[in-house]
Design a protein around this motif. Structure first.
Motif, PDB file in Angstrom:
ATOM      1  N   SER A  96     -30.824   6.495  16.749  1.00  0.00           N
ATOM      2  CA  SER A  96     -30.036   5.996  15.584  1.00  0.00           C
ATOM      3  C   SER A  96     -29.105   4.739  15.958  1.00  0.00           C
ATOM      4  CB  SER A  96     -28.958   6.966  15.097  1.00  0.00           C
ATOM      5  OG  SER A  96     -29.645   8.193  14.654  1.00  0.00           O
ATOM      6  N   ILE A  97     -28.686   4.791  17.407  1.00  0.00           N
ATOM      7  CA  ILE A  97     -27.851   3.594  17.820  1.00  0.00           C
ATOM      8  C   ILE A  97     -28.942   2.495  17.944  1.00  0.00           C
ATOM      9  CG2 ILE A  97     -26.840   2.629  19.902  1.00  0.00           C
ATOM     10  CD1 ILE A  97     -25.625   5.585  20.264  1.00  0.00           C
ATOM     11  N   ILE A  98     -29.938   2.481  18.605  1.00  0.00           N
ATOM     12  CA  ILE A  98     -31.113   1.615  18.801  1.00  0.00           C
ATOM     13  C   ILE A  98     -31.419   0.973  17.303  1.00  0.00           C
ATOM     14  CG2 ILE A  98     -33.525   1.162  19.308  1.00  0.00           C
ATOM     15  CD1 ILE A  98     -33.178   2.966  21.583  1.00  0.00           C
ATOM     16  N   LEU A  99     -31.463   1.868  16.297  1.00  0.00           N
ATOM     17  CA  LEU A  99     -31.934   1.414  15.029  1.00  0.00           C
ATOM     18  C   LEU A  99     -30.604   0.465  14.335  1.00  0.00           C
ATOM     19  CD1 LEU A  99     -33.779   4.307  13.426  1.00  0.00           C
ATOM     20  CD2 LEU A  99     -34.796   2.069  13.816  1.00  0.00           C
ATOM     21  N   LEU A 100     -29.487   1.161  14.362  1.00  0.00           N
ATOM     22  CA  LEU A 100     -28.293   0.405  13.561  1.00  0.00           C
ATOM     23  C   LEU A 100     -28.140  -0.656  14.359  1.00  0.00           C
ATOM     24  CD1 LEU A 100     -25.873   3.661  13.643  1.00  0.00           C
ATOM     25  CD2 LEU A 100     -27.034   2.349  11.593  1.00  0.00           C
ATOM     26  N   LEU A 101     -28.510  -1.038  15.552  1.00  0.00           N
ATOM     27  CA  LEU A 101     -28.355  -2.337  16.221  1.00  0.00           C
ATOM     28  C   LEU A 101     -29.385  -3.364  16.004  1.00  0.00           C
ATOM     29  CD1 LEU A 101     -27.102  -1.282  20.007  1.00  0.00           C
ATOM     30  CD2 LEU A 101     -25.661  -2.178  18.099  1.00  0.00           C
ATOM     31  N   SER A 102     -30.585  -2.767  15.578  1.00  0.00           N
ATOM     32  CA  SER A 102     -31.612  -3.501  15.300  1.00  0.00           C
ATOM     33  C   SER A 102     -31.860  -3.832  13.648  1.00  0.00           C
ATOM     34  CB  SER A 102     -32.913  -2.549  15.756  1.00  0.00           C
ATOM     35  OG  SER A 102     -32.862  -2.460  16.993  1.00  0.00           O
ATOM     36  N   ILE A 103     -30.955  -3.342  12.878  1.00  0.00           N
ATOM     37  CA  ILE A 103     -31.165  -3.318  11.725  1.00  0.00           C
ATOM     38  C   ILE A 103     -31.311  -4.855  10.806  1.00  0.00           C
ATOM     39  CG2 ILE A 103     -30.186  -3.138   9.385  1.00  0.00           C
ATOM     40  CD1 ILE A 103     -29.620  -0.212  10.028  1.00  0.00           C
ATOM     41  N   PRO A 104     -30.461  -5.604  11.340  1.00  0.00           N
ATOM     42  CA  PRO A 104     -30.790  -7.049  11.023  1.00  0.00           C
ATOM     43  C   PRO A 104     -32.035  -7.700  11.392  1.00  0.00           C
ATOM     44  CG  PRO A 104     -28.721  -6.584  11.853  1.00  0.00           C
ATOM     45  CD  PRO A 104     -29.393  -5.754  12.288  1.00  0.00           C
ATOM     46  N   LYS A 105     -32.557  -7.477  12.583  1.00  0.00           N
ATOM     47  CA  LYS A 105     -33.727  -7.820  13.020  1.00  0.00           C
ATOM     48  C   LYS A 105     -34.966  -7.243  11.963  1.00  0.00           C
ATOM     49  CE  LYS A 105     -36.507 -10.408  15.776  1.00  0.00           C
ATOM     50  NZ  LYS A 105     -36.422 -11.700  15.754  1.00  0.00           N
ATOM     51  N   ILE A 106     -34.927  -6.072  11.851  1.00  0.00           N
ATOM     52  CA  ILE A 106     -35.861  -5.196  10.961  1.00  0.00           C
ATOM     53  C   ILE A 106     -35.869  -5.660   9.787  1.00  0.00           C
ATOM     54  CG2 ILE A 106     -36.344  -2.882  10.288  1.00  0.00           C
ATOM     55  CD1 ILE A 106     -35.238  -1.629  12.705  1.00  0.00           C
ATOM     56  N   ALA A 107     -34.794  -6.116   9.010  1.00  0.00           N
ATOM     57  CA  ALA A 107     -34.758  -6.362   7.957  1.00  0.00           C
ATOM     58  C   ALA A 107     -35.390  -7.646   7.636  1.00  0.00           C
ATOM     59  CB  ALA A 107     -32.992  -6.377   7.111  1.00  0.00           C
ATOM     60  N   THR A 108     -35.238  -8.555   8.491  1.00  0.00           N
ATOM     61  CA  THR A 108     -35.762  -9.982   8.777  1.00  0.00           C
ATOM     62  C   THR A 108     -37.366  -9.794   8.700  1.00  0.00           C
ATOM     63  OG1 THR A 108     -33.912 -10.962   9.722  1.00  0.00           O
ATOM     64  CG2 THR A 108     -35.879 -12.435   9.690  1.00  0.00           C
ATOM     65  N   ILE A 109     -37.769  -8.936   9.647  1.00  0.00           N
ATOM     66  CA  ILE A 109     -39.101  -8.628   9.854  1.00  0.00           C
ATOM     67  C   ILE A 109     -39.886  -8.250   8.722  1.00  0.00           C
ATOM     68  CG2 ILE A 109     -40.875  -7.460  11.300  1.00  0.00           C
ATOM     69  CD1 ILE A 109     -39.041  -7.385  13.667  1.00  0.00           C
ATOM     70  N   THR A 110     -39.277  -7.164   8.116  1.00  0.00           N
ATOM     71  CA  THR A 110     -39.900  -6.627   7.069  1.00  0.00           C
ATOM     72  C   THR A 110     -39.428  -7.325   5.517  1.00  0.00           C
ATOM     73  OG1 THR A 110     -37.898  -5.075   6.409  1.00  0.00           O
ATOM     74  CG2 THR A 110     -39.624  -4.327   7.784  1.00  0.00           C
ATOM     75  N   HIS A 112     -36.631  -7.815   4.033  1.00  0.00           N
ATOM     76  CA  HIS A 112     -35.745  -6.859   3.089  1.00  0.00           C
ATOM     77  C   HIS A 112     -34.162  -7.324   3.490  1.00  0.00           C
ATOM     78  CE1 HIS A 112     -38.142  -4.229   0.961  1.00  0.00           C
ATOM     79  NE2 HIS A 112     -39.167  -3.654   2.072  1.00  0.00           N
ATOM     80  N   LEU A 113     -34.000  -8.413   3.614  1.00  0.00           N
ATOM     81  CA  LEU A 113     -32.889  -8.852   3.844  1.00  0.00           C
ATOM     82  C   LEU A 113     -31.867  -8.665   2.751  1.00  0.00           C
ATOM     83  CD1 LEU A 113     -33.286 -12.460   5.654  1.00  0.00           C
ATOM     84  CD2 LEU A 113     -32.363 -10.307   6.675  1.00  0.00           C
ATOM     85  N   SER A 114     -32.327  -8.803   1.407  1.00  0.00           N
ATOM     86  CA  SER A 114     -31.531  -8.122   0.455  1.00  0.00           C
ATOM     87  C   SER A 114     -31.121  -6.847   0.084  1.00  0.00           C
ATOM     88  CB  SER A 114     -32.131  -8.976  -0.859  1.00  0.00           C
ATOM     89  OG  SER A 114     -33.496  -8.523  -0.869  1.00  0.00           O
ATOM     90  N   HIS A 115     -32.091  -6.028   0.972  1.00  0.00           N
ATOM     91  CA  HIS A 115     -31.888  -4.511   1.059  1.00  0.00           C
ATOM     92  C   HIS A 115     -31.449  -3.920   2.356  1.00  0.00           C
ATOM     93  CE1 HIS A 115     -35.096  -5.668  -1.900  1.00  0.00           C
ATOM     94  NE2 HIS A 115     -34.111  -5.175  -2.618  1.00  0.00           N
ATOM     95  N   VAL A 116     -30.583  -4.684   3.032  1.00  0.00           N
ATOM     96  CA  VAL A 116     -30.156  -4.107   4.372  1.00  0.00           C
ATOM     97  C   VAL A 116     -29.521  -2.923   4.270  1.00  0.00           C
ATOM     98  CG1 VAL A 116     -28.422  -4.755   6.152  1.00  0.00           C
ATOM     99  CG2 VAL A 116     -29.925  -6.541   5.332  1.00  0.00           C
ATOM    100  N   ARG A 117     -28.885  -2.594   3.125  1.00  0.00           N
ATOM    101  CA  ARG A 117     -28.056  -1.340   2.997  1.00  0.00           C
ATOM    102  C   ARG A 117     -28.959  -0.100   3.156  1.00  0.00           C
ATOM    103  NH1 ARG A 117     -23.924  -2.500  -1.091  1.00  0.00           N
ATOM    104  NH2 ARG A 117     -25.309  -1.903  -2.878  1.00  0.00           N
TER     105      ARG A 117
END
Length: 503
Positions: A96-110, A112-117
């Protein structure tokens, strides 16, 4: 022995009924969601639930439910529970810590920047899902079937209730915004997409309260030798499950990346993805049947493994499975048009209904592979399942890259069929080396013929529409069912070791 087998059969039937209740409730949730969400928004739900949560659930669980069943009788209920929950709490925290820190990057790759939440919802859902699995495993191991089904049914029912409240009573979302602002001084604007994820969180959290008593006596427990044994045992199941789940989600996961933006005339690819999610849900009947078969088959396979005629029984079981699957597949293909109008009342969600028979065919191929894979279990070589599932995932990935840019969602369907076919063929050829079973070759030929009919059978009612469409459907359904009943009776008379395909 016979008494034990009867008890196992009874339990598997009951567990199958619980699956039917849960899947039935999920269908009502689908109706509520598609009744208010635009197909493009439901496409986002399909992607997040059908790929990120589905895949993440396997990673977070690490097949520790299998480890619980394996070690509970050896190490004791409380010690096994404490050890496994300790493992899952630590690994879930790290993931969870790894995912939470990576969410901005994941949202960019996928994209889904408008659905970060939504990614933050995913992390919370994965944590809750993981915490629920082991108490459910305790109930199954202790044969508390009534309580297991009751709590499972409650969880499914809560999904319907919360879906209705949050989607159809907007004032509830406004009240949640008010509570969040008053409690944390954070201004948020919740919409129907938020409501989908919040529904899952609320239903899971409420269910967790009912399972909380099973955490009584828990304390962190860590023994290196026990941890090594558990991870060693669970690793094969984990990687096999991981690759099979990857095979399931790849067409959905890659859809938005591989399909060109202007591929569909009159529809966005997000809308088609939402349609595709509905089509996957309509394979419910086949999925339920195969799940019920799995519940009943495994105890049967092991119960009869010491008998002289065991291989003959396994061959007959496969043959009957194929016959039933072929009949079900033809009936689905024949009736899908009018079934879809009832089960998916909103026309904008019926643009990919023609894929349902082919998606059901994929499920059947994997059910056949499950029959083949029993050879690996009976010969104590489960690692073959891992390698074969990995190969299937690679084939689906490669075919999706090749076909989806040219064929859109049909490219994903063909990729899934290719991967499932490869898995099934390798399951057959590797299985016969491990534990030779005489299968009836005409069953496989019948399956191939059924597949060839899928593109034609939906047009049959129109060819005899002069009878009236209702009578045409009735006549054709009777013909299909009667034909297969005749085939089963003939096969029952002639089933013997000499008619089987020898290895």
């Amino acid at each position: 022995m016979h008494h034990a087998v009867k008890n196992l059969a009874k339990e598997t039937i009951i567990y199958s009924l619980s699956d039917i209740v849960a899947r039935g409730c999920s269908y009502f949730v689908l109706l509520l969601q598609t009744g208010i969400l635009a197909p493009s928004v439901y496409g986002i739900v399909t992607e997040f639930y059908g790929s990120y949560i589905a895949f993440g659930g396997v990673v977070y669980l690490l097949s520790m439910d299998m480890a619980y069943f394996r070690f509970v009788n050896k190490l004791g209920r409380q010690y096994t529970f404490n050890t496994i929950v300790t493992i899952l709490l630590l690994t879930s925290t790290i993931f969870s810590i790894i995912l939470l820190l990576s969410i901005p990057k994941i949202a960019t790759i996928t994209n889904h920047l408008s659905h970060v939440r939504c990614f933050y919802y995913v992390v919370a859902i994965l944590i809750l899902d993981t915490l629920l699995i082991i108490p459910y495993s305790v109930l199954r191991a202790e044969k508390k079937i009534v309580k297991f089904i009751s709590i499972k049914s409650l969880q499914a029912t809560l999904s319907i209730v919360f879906s209705f409240i949050l989607l159809y009573l907007p004032a509830c979302l406004r009240y949640m915004e008010y509570v969040i602002y008053k409690s944390f001084h954070i201004t948020v604007h919740l919409n129907t997409l938020d409501a989908i994820f919040i529904t899952t969180l609320l239903s899971n959290a409420t269910t967790f309260v009912f399972l909380l008593p099973y955490f009584k006596g828990f304390h962190f427990t860590c023994n290196k030798e026990v941890l090594r044994m558990m991870f060693s045992y669970a690793s094969t199941s984990f990687f096999t499950t991981l690759f099979f789940r990857l095979s399931d989600i790849l067409p959905i996961l890659l859809f938005r990346k591989l399909v060109p933006t202007d591929f569909y005339e009159g529809h966005t690819k997000e809308e088609i993805l939402g349609n595709l999610g509905t089509s996957y849900k309509l394979t419910l009947f086949i999925s339920l049947g195969i799940q019920a078969f799995k519940y009943a088959a495994e105890p049967f396979f092991f119960a009869y493994s010491d008998r002289k005629d065991a291989t003959k029984l396994y061959g007959q079981t496969m043959h009957l499975f194929i016959l039933a699957s072929c009949m079900a597949l033809l009936l689905i293909s024949l009736n899908i048009d009018w079934i879809a109008k009832i089960l998916v009342p909103h026309a904008p969600y019926r643009n990919t209904i023609d894929t349902v028979p082919y998606l059901a065919f994929v499920r059947i191929l994997l059910g056949i592979y499950y029959n083949f894979s029993i050879a690996f279990k009976l010969s104590n070589k489960p690692q073959y399942s891992t390698w074969i599932s990995a190969l299937g995932s690679f084939v689906i990935w490669a075919m999706a890259l090749l076909l989806m840019p040219r064929l859109g969602h049909w490219g994903g369907v063909y990729a899934s069929i290719s991967g499932a076919a490869i898995i099934t063929l390798f399951g057959y050829y590797v299985g016969k080396k491990c534990y030779p079973i005489p299968y009836y070759k005409h069953g496989f030929l019948l399956l191939l013929l059924t597949f060839c009919l899928l593109s034609k059978i939906s047009a049959w009612p129109a060819t005899i529409s002069f009878l009236g469409l209702g009578w045409a459907y009735l006549l054709l359904n009777i013909i299909v069912i009667a034909s297969f009943c005749a085939i089963v009776m003939v096969m029952h008379k002639h089933m013997n070791p000499h008619s089987a395909l020898k290895h």
